[in-house]
Design a protein around this motif. Sequence first.
Motif, PDB file in Angstrom:
ATOM      1  N   ILE A 208       2.076   4.807   1.647  1.00  0.00           N
ATOM      2  CA  ILE A 208       2.891   3.632   1.342  1.00  0.00           C
ATOM      3  C   ILE A 208       2.390   2.940   0.073  1.00  0.00           C
ATOM      4  O   ILE A 208       3.182   2.516  -0.782  1.00  0.00           O
ATOM      5  CB  ILE A 208       2.897   2.648   2.534  1.00  0.00           C
ATOM      6  CG1 ILE A 208       3.832   3.154   3.623  1.00  0.00           C
ATOM      7  CG2 ILE A 208       3.302   1.253   2.089  1.00  0.00           C
ATOM      8  CD1 ILE A 208       5.306   3.087   3.295  1.00  0.00           C
ATOM      9  N   VAL A 209       1.066   2.829  -0.052  1.00  0.00           N
ATOM     10  CA  VAL A 209       0.498   2.201  -1.250  1.00  0.00           C
ATOM     11  C   VAL A 209       0.855   3.014  -2.491  1.00  0.00           C
ATOM     12  O   VAL A 209       1.213   2.453  -3.536  1.00  0.00           O
ATOM     13  CB  VAL A 209      -1.028   2.043  -1.103  1.00  0.00           C
ATOM     14  CG1 VAL A 209      -1.654   1.636  -2.431  1.00  0.00           C
ATOM     15  CG2 VAL A 209      -1.346   1.021  -0.018  1.00  0.00           C
ATOM     16  N   ALA A 210       0.769   4.320  -2.391  1.00  0.00           N
ATOM     17  CA  ALA A 210       1.129   5.179  -3.526  1.00  0.00           C
ATOM     18  C   ALA A 210       2.600   5.028  -3.879  1.00  0.00           C
ATOM     19  O   ALA A 210       2.966   4.967  -5.068  1.00  0.00           O
ATOM     20  CB  ALA A 210       0.810   6.636  -3.189  1.00  0.00           C
ATOM     21  N   LEU A 211       3.452   4.956  -2.863  1.00  0.00           N
ATOM     22  CA  LEU A 211       4.878   4.791  -3.116  1.00  0.00           C
ATOM     23  C   LEU A 211       5.164   3.435  -3.760  1.00  0.00           C
ATOM     24  O   LEU A 211       5.929   3.348  -4.727  1.00  0.00           O
ATOM     25  CB  LEU A 211       5.654   4.914  -1.800  1.00  0.00           C
ATOM     26  CG  LEU A 211       7.166   4.655  -1.884  1.00  0.00           C
ATOM     27  CD1 LEU A 211       7.834   5.636  -2.828  1.00  0.00           C
ATOM     28  CD2 LEU A 211       7.794   4.704  -0.500  1.00  0.00           C
ATOM     29  N   ALA A 212       4.535   2.377  -3.245  1.00  0.00           N
ATOM     30  CA  ALA A 212       4.745   1.044  -3.802  1.00  0.00           C
ATOM     31  C   ALA A 212       4.330   0.983  -5.265  1.00  0.00           C
ATOM     32  O   ALA A 212       5.032   0.421  -6.110  1.00  0.00           O
ATOM     33  CB  ALA A 212       3.981   0.009  -2.984  1.00  0.00           C
ATOM     34  N   LEU A 272      15.544   5.682  -4.569  1.00  0.00           N
ATOM     35  CA  LEU A 272      14.487   5.279  -3.646  1.00  0.00           C
ATOM     36  C   LEU A 272      14.169   6.394  -2.648  1.00  0.00           C
ATOM     37  O   LEU A 272      13.005   6.654  -2.336  1.00  0.00           O
ATOM     38  CB  LEU A 272      14.901   4.009  -2.901  1.00  0.00           C
ATOM     39  CG  LEU A 272      14.958   2.733  -3.751  1.00  0.00           C
ATOM     40  CD1 LEU A 272      15.691   1.635  -3.002  1.00  0.00           C
ATOM     41  CD2 LEU A 272      13.555   2.274  -4.147  1.00  0.00           C
ATOM     42  N   ARG A 273      15.190   7.076  -2.178  1.00  0.00           N
ATOM     43  CA  ARG A 273      14.963   8.183  -1.233  1.00  0.00           C
ATOM     44  C   ARG A 273      14.243   9.345  -1.923  1.00  0.00           C
ATOM     45  O   ARG A 273      13.373   9.990  -1.328  1.00  0.00           O
ATOM     46  CB  ARG A 273      16.299   8.644  -0.656  1.00  0.00           C
ATOM     47  CG  ARG A 273      16.922   7.645   0.305  1.00  0.00           C
ATOM     48  CD  ARG A 273      18.119   8.226   1.041  1.00  0.00           C
ATOM     49  NE  ARG A 273      18.670   7.252   1.973  1.00  0.00           N
ATOM     50  CZ  ARG A 273      19.660   6.393   1.681  1.00  0.00           C
ATOM     51  NH1 ARG A 273      20.207   6.421   0.475  1.00  0.00           N
ATOM     52  NH2 ARG A 273      20.088   5.538   2.591  1.00  0.00           N
ATOM     53  N   GLN A 274      14.619   9.595  -3.162  1.00  0.00           N
ATOM     54  CA  GLN A 274      13.962  10.676  -3.896  1.00  0.00           C
ATOM     55  C   GLN A 274      12.484  10.372  -4.101  1.00  0.00           C
ATOM     56  O   GLN A 274      11.628  11.259  -3.926  1.00  0.00           O
ATOM     57  CB  GLN A 274      14.654  10.880  -5.247  1.00  0.00           C
ATOM     58  CG  GLN A 274      16.040  11.495  -5.150  1.00  0.00           C
ATOM     59  CD  GLN A 274      16.727  11.580  -6.501  1.00  0.00           C
ATOM     60  OE1 GLN A 274      16.203  11.104  -7.509  1.00  0.00           O
ATOM     61  NE2 GLN A 274      17.904  12.187  -6.531  1.00  0.00           N
ATOM     62  N   GLU A 275      12.160   9.142  -4.482  1.00  0.00           N
ATOM     63  CA  GLU A 275      10.765   8.774  -4.695  1.00  0.00           C
ATOM     64  C   GLU A 275       9.969   8.855  -3.391  1.00  0.00           C
ATOM     65  O   GLU A 275       8.820   9.326  -3.369  1.00  0.00           O
ATOM     66  CB  GLU A 275      10.677   7.367  -5.286  1.00  0.00           C
ATOM     67  CG  GLU A 275      11.206   7.250  -6.700  1.00  0.00           C
ATOM     68  CD  GLU A 275      10.436   8.113  -7.677  1.00  0.00           C
ATOM     69  OE1 GLU A 275       9.182   8.094  -7.647  1.00  0.00           O
ATOM     70  OE2 GLU A 275      11.077   8.844  -8.460  1.00  0.00           O
ATOM     71  N   ALA A 276      10.573   8.402  -2.302  1.00  0.00           N
ATOM     72  CA  ALA A 276       9.906   8.498  -1.005  1.00  0.00           C
ATOM     73  C   ALA A 276       9.677   9.958  -0.627  1.00  0.00           C
ATOM     74  O   ALA A 276       8.620  10.320  -0.090  1.00  0.00           O
ATOM     75  CB  ALA A 276      10.731   7.797   0.064  1.00  0.00           C
ATOM     76  N   GLY A 277      10.643  10.815  -0.928  1.00  0.00           N
ATOM     77  CA  GLY A 277      10.507  12.233  -0.637  1.00  0.00           C
ATOM     78  C   GLY A 277       9.388  12.873  -1.425  1.00  0.00           C
ATOM     79  O   GLY A 277       8.649  13.731  -0.897  1.00  0.00           O
ATOM     80  N   ARG A 278       9.242  12.473  -2.690  1.00  0.00           N
ATOM     81  CA  ARG A 278       8.168  13.034  -3.515  1.00  0.00           C
ATOM     82  C   ARG A 278       6.796  12.646  -2.961  1.00  0.00           C
ATOM     83  O   ARG A 278       5.871  13.478  -2.905  1.00  0.00           O
ATOM     84  CB  ARG A 278       8.322  12.555  -4.958  1.00  0.00           C
ATOM     85  CG  ARG A 278       9.546  13.130  -5.676  1.00  0.00           C
ATOM     86  CD  ARG A 278       9.551  12.776  -7.149  1.00  0.00           C
ATOM     87  NE  ARG A 278      10.711  13.318  -7.813  1.00  0.00           N
ATOM     88  CZ  ARG A 278      11.828  12.628  -8.086  1.00  0.00           C
ATOM     89  NH1 ARG A 278      11.893  11.344  -7.758  1.00  0.00           N
ATOM     90  NH2 ARG A 278      12.850  13.209  -8.687  1.00  0.00           N
ATOM     91  N   VAL A 279       6.649  11.385  -2.558  1.00  0.00           N
ATOM     92  CA  VAL A 279       5.373  10.942  -2.001  1.00  0.00           C
ATOM     93  C   VAL A 279       5.101  11.647  -0.674  1.00  0.00           C
ATOM     94  O   VAL A 279       3.962  12.039  -0.380  1.00  0.00           O
ATOM     95  CB  VAL A 279       5.366   9.409  -1.817  1.00  0.00           C
ATOM     96  CG1 VAL A 279       4.127   8.968  -1.034  1.00  0.00           C
ATOM     97  CG2 VAL A 279       5.407   8.720  -3.172  1.00  0.00           C
ATOM     98  N   MET A 287       8.330  10.313   5.831  1.00  0.00           N
ATOM     99  CA  MET A 287       8.816   9.075   5.235  1.00  0.00           C
ATOM    100  C   MET A 287      10.276   8.845   5.631  1.00  0.00           C
ATOM    101  O   MET A 287      11.136   9.689   5.350  1.00  0.00           O
ATOM    102  CB  MET A 287       8.674   9.130   3.717  1.00  0.00           C
ATOM    103  CG  MET A 287       8.771   7.784   3.036  1.00  0.00           C
ATOM    104  SD  MET A 287       7.269   6.755   3.213  1.00  0.00           S
ATOM    105  CE  MET A 287       6.108   7.640   2.155  1.00  0.00           C
ATOM    106  N   GLU A 288      10.540   7.730   6.286  1.00  0.00           N
ATOM    107  CA  GLU A 288      11.897   7.343   6.637  1.00  0.00           C
ATOM    108  C   GLU A 288      12.332   6.191   5.731  1.00  0.00           C
ATOM    109  O   GLU A 288      11.539   5.294   5.435  1.00  0.00           O
ATOM    110  CB  GLU A 288      11.975   6.910   8.100  1.00  0.00           C
ATOM    111  CG  GLU A 288      11.541   7.984   9.090  1.00  0.00           C
ATOM    112  CD  GLU A 288      11.330   7.425  10.484  1.00  0.00           C
ATOM    113  OE1 GLU A 288      11.671   6.227  10.697  1.00  0.00           O
ATOM    114  OE2 GLU A 288      10.818   8.157  11.345  1.00  0.00           O
ATOM    115  N   VAL A 289      13.599   6.206   5.302  1.00  0.00           N
ATOM    116  CA  VAL A 289      14.099   5.186   4.378  1.00  0.00           C
ATOM    117  C   VAL A 289      15.442   4.668   4.869  1.00  0.00           C
ATOM    118  O   VAL A 289      16.336   5.451   5.200  1.00  0.00           O
ATOM    119  CB  VAL A 289      14.275   5.744   2.951  1.00  0.00           C
ATOM    120  CG1 VAL A 289      14.660   4.625   1.986  1.00  0.00           C
ATOM    121  CG2 VAL A 289      13.025   6.465   2.482  1.00  0.00           C
ATOM    122  N   THR A 290      15.589   3.360   4.927  1.00  0.00           N
ATOM    123  CA  THR A 290      16.891   2.735   5.159  1.00  0.00           C
ATOM    124  C   THR A 290      17.145   1.733   4.033  1.00  0.00           C
ATOM    125  O   THR A 290      16.212   1.049   3.590  1.00  0.00           O
ATOM    126  CB  THR A 290      16.967   2.008   6.508  1.00  0.00           C
ATOM    127  OG1 THR A 290      16.001   0.949   6.531  1.00  0.00           O
ATOM    128  CG2 THR A 290      16.700   2.966   7.655  1.00  0.00           C
TER     129      THR A 290
END
Length: 379
Positions: A208-212, A272-279, A287-290
């Motif tokens: 989460i920290v890396a994604l943020a 945002l979903r793509q970035e979460a997927g990469r992390v 990683m779940e995203v809404t």
Amino acid sequence: MIDPVQLTAELVRCRSVTPAEGGALLLLERVLSDAGFACTRIDRNGTPNLFARWGTRGHARSFGFNGHTDVVPVGDTAAWSADPFGGEIRDGILWGRGATDMKSGVAAFVAAAAKLVSEAPPDGAVVLTITGDEEGDATDGTTALLDWMAAEGEAMSVCLVGEPTCPERMGEMIKIGRRGSITARFTARGVQGHVAYPDRARNPVAAIVALAARLEARQLDKGSAHFDPSNLVVTAIDTGNPASNVIPAACRATVNIRFNDLHSGAGLSEWLRQEAGRVATETGVGMEVTTSVSGEAFLTPPGPLSDLVARAVAAETGLRPVLSTSGGTSDARFIRAHCPVVEFGLVGQTMHQIDERVAVAQIGQLAAIYRRILEEYFA
């Protein structure tokens, strides 16, 4: 004649904290009916709304006003210098929740419209749409009014939203658009374990920290012709983990983006979903995203409507207002699909604060501006 100051005070005394109606719309319905307006309550799913029209339904020249009577909670009542629902006037100041945002604006356009139709009945229609759900979810407020209008053949040719728009001085700013808003919520799911044996766990906090950090490092744009640059803010990171020696199984984060007309809610959601997927791929953490889009960016290009409002503001205040798209969202984001819309109202320095208040002189000045706008529009 309707005194906009007295009407503001009476509205402030209505305890209309979202979603309560508090008597505010009942008061306005009575006042407007007495002034010759045809009034209809358009309540939906428990949300109170009022539609009022003077003149012919669906007239080709129909000037609309939009506003809300619901207010945010008062907070610590003991911290107020006056009763937040007292509508007290002291030393030229009217105190109370909603005094600025935006019972004064509603009172001003009600007074201006009533005066116009009684003294100089226009060739056209004056439409007032007033909701009790602007400070809440806004799912059954102005949207319900617009849905009903479409079904009933009611229309506004143009619309002015009476939200506070001036940062410091009365007359300095008109809103001709707003940035969009999207909220994203991320849930990282790893493997819980002992901090002494990190190889046996998979840490969702680190993911989460890396994604943020990744999201905040991205410059979304440099702004556009009428908009400031879009901005992304990480507003929360939470694990609910009370132990310092346990790697938790899950971690959550919330991000909000205020975006200009170079983006769409759908486009940003996909990014945002793509970035979460990469992390997730890099860390091995699920990683779940809404995402939730509360409004798209919109613009009413400078032209006849903003020019009309600017002339009236300059005539009454001596200031030539700037055209801006700054600030948060408003119900103009719904109206923009119905007709051209701009916003103009009071100085908003104390809105949502303890000791919310407004100078009495500004309320009268705002009513005079609205009256001048109506007169020129129907001239």
